[in-house]
Design an enzyme around this catalytic site. Sequence first.
Site, PDB file in Angstrom:
ATOM      1  N   TYR A 111      41.726  48.864  47.740  1.00 23.36           N
ATOM      2  CA  TYR A 111      41.037  50.149  47.883  1.00 23.36           C
ATOM      3  C   TYR A 111      40.237  50.205  49.193  1.00 23.36           C
ATOM      4  CZ  TYR A 111      42.303  51.665  43.203  1.00 23.36           C
ATOM      5  OH  TYR A 111      43.013  52.074  42.100  1.00 23.36           O
ATOM      6  N   GLU A 124      41.872  50.167  35.602  1.00 23.63           N
ATOM      7  CA  GLU A 124      42.901  49.165  35.866  1.00 23.63           C
ATOM      8  C   GLU A 124      42.468  47.786  35.382  1.00 23.63           C
ATOM      9  OE1 GLU A 124      43.433  49.885  40.053  1.00 23.63           O
ATOM     10  OE2 GLU A 124      44.024  51.946  39.593  1.00 23.63           O
TER      11      GLU A 124
END
Length: 394
Positions: A98, A140
């Site tokens: 990310y 996640e």
Amino acid sequence: MLSEKSIEAVRATLPAVRSAMGQIASVFYDKLFTAHPELLRDLFNRGNQASGEQQQALAGSIAAFASALLENPGTPPETMLSRIAHKHASLGITPDQYAIVHTNLFAAIAEVLGEAVTDEVAAAWNEVYWSMADALIAIETRLYAEAGTPDGEVWRDYCVVGRLPGNDVVTFLARPVDGSPPPASRPGQYVSVQVELPDGARQIRQYSLSGAPADALQFTVKKVVGRPDGEVSNHLHERVAEGDVLRIGAPFGDVTLGDGDGPVLLASAGIGCTPMIGMLNHLAGTGSPRRVIAVHADRAQGTHAFRADLEQLVAKLPNATAHVWYEDPGSPWPADRTGLVDLTAIGIPEGITAYLCGPLPFLRAVRTQLRELGVPATDIHYEVFGPDLWLGQD
């Protein structure tokens, strides 16, 4: 949740960002793949990049997330986040990635919007990005824990133990090479399959589980012929035989058959029938007494994958019916089942839960019909293969 200062900045700039998001996404991917070519080679779908669909999906998801935060600052769009998180988990995405996305995305925003990106604007959209990223990372992390892969190590080697051809499709049966049992799955989920192509790229695609045998994963692949041809699907059709080893991820997917005894609609078009066949296999295998309405649309009888399976599975269920439409049957076929699906012709009972899978025009048409028939939006669930260009839309 965004700060009050950021809410105002995002509200003021959202129209400009939304209108430029397609260009931002394109510049972002150029920067990302220049800095990290291995991501295009071994993680991202090259076909979706070439078609522009992935860029559209990214642009739509960020704009939809920002809009949702403005409308309901304390309530993140859970359905949208769940859809993205399951896709990410199927690829083994980890939190450190990310930060890589952030660096390249904000460089693209600055390049496209120029002087409009003041320090205040940049800080506000930074909050938007990390609000979305942190929410996805949390989901996640939970998905990895539930799958028994807490570090995101979702990949295992599987041996192909069965290869069953059908109408333009091949169904693969695969068992873990290490002899351990295959992971548990829910009806409607999919697995990621990674193959090494002739140019050395290790491309990944997702394929729906079309059944759940006790000792193997069962997934079905349609051969994609067009412009361009399907890289991975054609490789699996032409080059993978029994005894070969495939790299396969753990099952994921948020559109799964719910428990209960209420009526269900399983509506599909084309190869969208694969998760529905998986659901029907589960219902038949458990002897479910639920009212089941299976609807399928296809070009012709000859292109209808799992046609015989649909008939056989529906026949096993005590309260199930199948309704099939063909655009061009090619042989005698009822006139009222020729053309596009018409749900008013079959009767939709109250309290039904609908599961849809197929091309976007089909999904939109069937969802519209269901809404007009009084089915609440919360009871309509859809799966779309490839980037979700419908994400965040009503």
